[in-house]
Design an enzyme around this catalytic site. Sequence first.
Site, PDB file in Angstrom:
ATOM      1  N   ALA A 144     -46.584 -33.595-146.188  1.00  0.00           N
ATOM      2  CA  ALA A 144     -45.264 -33.304-145.609  1.00  0.00           C
ATOM      3  C   ALA A 144     -44.246 -34.145-146.382  1.00  0.00           C
ATOM      4  O   ALA A 144     -44.095 -35.343-146.129  1.00  0.00           O
ATOM      5  CB  ALA A 144     -45.253 -33.650-144.124  1.00  0.00           C
ATOM      6  N   SER A 197     -39.468 -41.085-142.538  1.00  0.00           N
ATOM      7  CA  SER A 197     -40.742 -40.399-142.737  1.00  0.00           C
ATOM      8  C   SER A 197     -40.914 -39.316-141.683  1.00  0.00           C
ATOM      9  O   SER A 197     -39.932 -38.856-141.082  1.00  0.00           O
ATOM     10  CB  SER A 197     -41.900 -41.404-142.711  1.00  0.00           C
ATOM     11  OG  SER A 197     -43.103 -40.807-143.149  1.00  0.00           O
ATOM     12  N   ASN A 198     -42.144 -38.890-141.460  1.00  0.00           N
ATOM     13  CA  ASN A 198     -42.442 -37.861-140.464  1.00  0.00           C
ATOM     14  C   ASN A 198     -43.806 -38.158-139.846  1.00  0.00           C
ATOM     15  O   ASN A 198     -44.432 -39.168-140.162  1.00  0.00           O
ATOM     16  CB  ASN A 198     -42.399 -36.462-141.101  1.00  0.00           C
ATOM     17  CG  ASN A 198     -43.315 -36.365-142.311  1.00  0.00           C
ATOM     18  OD1 ASN A 198     -44.536 -36.508-142.203  1.00  0.00           O
ATOM     19  ND2 ASN A 198     -42.722 -36.138-143.489  1.00  0.00           N
ATOM     20  N   ASP A 199     -44.268 -37.263-138.982  1.00  0.00           N
ATOM     21  CA  ASP A 199     -45.480 -37.534-138.192  1.00  0.00           C
ATOM     22  C   ASP A 199     -46.789 -37.108-138.854  1.00  0.00           C
ATOM     23  O   ASP A 199     -47.844 -37.161-138.213  1.00  0.00           O
ATOM     24  CB  ASP A 199     -45.370 -36.839-136.830  1.00  0.00           C
ATOM     25  CG  ASP A 199     -44.331 -37.486-135.935  1.00  0.00           C
ATOM     26  OD1 ASP A 199     -44.181 -38.713-136.019  1.00  0.00           O
ATOM     27  OD2 ASP A 199     -43.665 -36.766-135.170  1.00  0.00           O
ATOM     28  N   SER A 200     -46.759 -36.688-140.090  1.00  0.00           N
ATOM     29  CA  SER A 200     -47.989 -36.216-140.728  1.00  0.00           C
ATOM     30  C   SER A 200     -49.021 -37.342-140.827  1.00  0.00           C
ATOM     31  O   SER A 200     -48.727 -38.438-141.301  1.00  0.00           O
ATOM     32  CB  SER A 200     -47.695 -35.674-142.126  1.00  0.00           C
ATOM     33  OG  SER A 200     -48.894 -35.333-142.786  1.00  0.00           O
TER      34      SER A 200
END
Length: 403
Positions: free
Chosen positions: A279, A212-215
């Site tokens: 994101a 995943s990512n930091d959104s």
Amino acid sequence: MLLENKKIGILVTGGIAAYKVTELVRQLIKKQARVRVMMTDSATKFITPLTLQVLSKEEVIVDTFSENHPENVQHIEFAQWCNAAILAPATANILGKLANGIADDVVSTTLLALTCPVVIAPAMNDKMFHHPAVSRNLDCLQKDGYRVISPETGFLAEGYEAVGRMPAVEVLIHQLERELAKIIYPQVLENKCVIVTAGGTKERIDPVRFISNDSSGKMGEALALMALYLGANVTLITTKQPSIMTDGMDILSVSSAVDMYQAIDQVFEASNYLVMAAAVSDFRMKDISPHKIKKEGSDVTWHLTKNPDIIKHFAEKKKEQVVIGFAAETDQVVDYARKKLKAKNLDWIIANDVSRKDAGFNVDQNQVTILGSQGQESLVPLMSKIKVAEQIWSAVLDLDLRG
């Protein structure tokens, strides 16, 4: 934002849920609203006026005939002071009085004098709530223009689960904000359907791990909320637990990029705007392990495959829809955004530097550049994400929406 310096009247009647009004006052004060409270005599049996006076820093009105300020008639002055009011908890008794124009105490008298938006939060035993007379009164009040919030299902004072609980304070505040928005903002998106995506997608590796990512989803939520304030019917497609709790917004929970693609596909044809603030992961696992992958050897090789290019697909599919994208970059932010705007056939793109610690991912502020397909370009300085959302919709709609 909407409640800052706004004058909010709280009218409290005699139900067990009256204790929740203390938190309502606190949260409104935290949002920099000015608050005044009025209570029926029966409400004072559940919570003292002194408690609400200390929290609001204002005199609490209880007695119809106290009239401590000879220059004013207190219920008229209170009604004229309010920018918006909330009746909470609203008992069956007060609903019957208001629906039939009865004014025999300070709260019912003031309700008939109010001309500002009024939100009503019924709270009572489920048997009372479902009584035909109460249903009839609620129907009447909604036809008269009052905003009635349905009570929640939960544990009642009588000791069992049923409908009748007063909604959470956050729900009440969101509804107040929405009613104020109708006065502050032009309802330019009324009867329009807006899709907003939010959060970072999750691509499963195995049952316990994902990419995943930091959104945080906060920018997407702000854009969805602002669209709601402008009168739109909003569908928020998000990977996060939403903080928005209000009617007028459908919330679809998704996880992966494929999930998000499928959710958008269900509603895109009937939409007018698609805002891709999420994101989205560019890649996913070619094969997801059905079991937790064990630590074996020193290295692990994962085989990835491309996710669908969601925004490009729907931008190519659009007819009358306006498609708005985000370019979350760490360098050459505006240059990459310009290329993406053209390459993906977008109407607008928001260039977002996510390398900053004070803006972008996981913070409450943002600083963006708005670019349009007709050469429009404007820099939005660092500000709260709801204010950034206001600026984005201002650009897209070519209106000054500063509330």
